[in-house]
Write a protein that holds these residues in place. Structure first.
Motif, mmCIF file in Angstrom:
data_model
loop_
_atom_site.group_PDB
_atom_site.id
_atom_site.type_symbol
_atom_site.label_atom_id
_atom_site.label_comp_id
_atom_site.label_asym_id
_atom_site.label_seq_id
_atom_site.Cartn_x
_atom_site.Cartn_y
_atom_site.Cartn_z
ATOM 1 N N VAL A 149 0.842 -1.189 0.000
ATOM 2 C CA VAL A 149 0.000 0.000 0.000
ATOM 3 C C VAL A 149 0.881 1.244 0.000
ATOM 4 O O VAL A 149 1.892 1.303 0.708
ATOM 5 C CB VAL A 149 -0.928 0.019 1.236
ATOM 6 N N LYS A 150 0.509 2.217 -0.812
ATOM 7 C CA LYS A 150 1.229 3.496 -0.863
ATOM 8 C C LYS A 150 0.399 4.539 -0.127
ATOM 9 O O LYS A 150 -0.792 4.708 -0.414
ATOM 10 C CB LYS A 150 1.456 3.935 -2.306
ATOM 11 N N ASP A 151 1.019 5.225 0.815
ATOM 12 C CA ASP A 151 0.351 6.284 1.568
ATOM 13 C C ASP A 151 0.748 7.637 0.987
ATOM 14 O O ASP A 151 1.928 7.889 0.706
ATOM 15 C CB ASP A 151 0.751 6.233 3.049
ATOM 16 N N LYS A 156 -4.952 13.055 3.343
ATOM 17 C CA LYS A 156 -4.220 11.811 3.115
ATOM 18 C C LYS A 156 -5.114 10.787 2.433
ATOM 19 O O LYS A 156 -6.340 10.885 2.469
ATOM 20 C CB LYS A 156 -3.704 11.230 4.433
ATOM 21 N N TYR A 157 -4.478 9.818 1.784
ATOM 22 C CA TYR A 157 -5.177 8.642 1.285
ATOM 23 C C TYR A 157 -4.175 7.511 1.134
ATOM 24 O O TYR A 157 -2.957 7.721 1.153
ATOM 25 C CB TYR A 157 -5.903 8.923 -0.036
ATOM 26 N N SER A 158 -4.671 6.286 1.007
ATOM 27 C CA SER A 158 -3.835 5.110 0.791
ATOM 28 C C SER A 158 -4.368 4.338 -0.401
ATOM 29 O O SER A 158 -5.589 4.186 -0.551
ATOM 30 C CB SER A 158 -3.841 4.200 2.030
#
Length: 224
Positions: free
Chosen positions: A6-8, A204-206
């Motif tokens: 997962v990329k934050d 923010k998002y992931s």
């Protein structure tokens, strides 16, 4: 293979009370502008990730460059083909994909994505001038009513301003039985905080990107 990376992504916006007052003189709601701009960047990033993958996370796993899909090469660029050939190359792509999954509803193509250049040509080319004024695109829509046709610059080759070695036109099913776009955390905004004369907002998002579950869910043609 059982773990999905997962990329934050995080962003920060800040402004002052003076900027707010100056913006009001122009009938601009400055905090709303920051919200809107952040959301626009978020949408563009998801668009790129879905089509082309994420560097260091999914590698080259995107809708336009996933190596597991069946792929064929076009006989020539779209503007070098006759009207009938333009129709046939896209119609046959749809039929091949649907036949490969034996018309299983969950896996049958319901979308075709193509370069904007290709869309513009088939929209402007009359399929059969003797039969009327129906364009290649309208004929495709009439004969494949289950398909949504759309265009994006992401599908274009680098020679035409895109990101791919060769342009891609793809027929695919977006049913989550065949592929999923994994977004563990959609875009979130923090409450706006005040510190003296300054204001701050975090976002923010992931994202984990495209996860193809069944390779037959799509078929592509390159070089159109």
């Amino acid at each position: 293979d059982s773990t999905i990376k997962v990329k934050d992504r995080e962003a920060h916006s800040s402004w002052t009370d003076t900027q707010v007052e100056r913006s009001k003189l122009q009938n601009i709601n400055l905090p709303s502008r920051y919200l809107s701009a952040t959301n626009s960047i978020y949408q563009r990033e998801l668009d790129r990730i879905g089509y082309l993958g994420i560097e260091g996370i999914t590698g080259s796993i995107g809708l336009f460059n996933y190596a597991g899909f069946a792929t064929g090469a076009a006989a020539g660029a779209i503007d070098t083909l006759t009207a009938q050939e333009q129709y046939d190359v896209i119609s046959n792509l749809i039929v091949r994909q649907q036949s490969a999954v034996q018309n299983t509803p969950e896996y049958m193509a319901n979308r075709v994505d193509m370069p904007v250049r290709v869309m513009n040509v088939i929209k402007a080319t009359i399929l059969d001038t003797a039969a009327g004024t129906k364009s290649v695109l309208l004929a495709l829509k009439d004969n494949h009513p289950e398909i949504v046709f759309s265009a994006t610059s992401r599908a274009e080759s680098t020679a035409n301003g895109g990101d791919l070695a060769a342009s891609v036109t793809i027929a695919y099913s977006n049913n989550d039985e065949g592929m999923k776009f994994r977004l563990p955390l959609p875009l979130q905004f923090s409450p706006i905080t005040e510190d003296g004369f300054k204001f701050k907002m975090d976002s923010k998002y992931s994202v984990a990107g495209l996860d193809v579950l069944v390779d037959l869910v799509a078929e592509t043609i390159t070089g159109l």
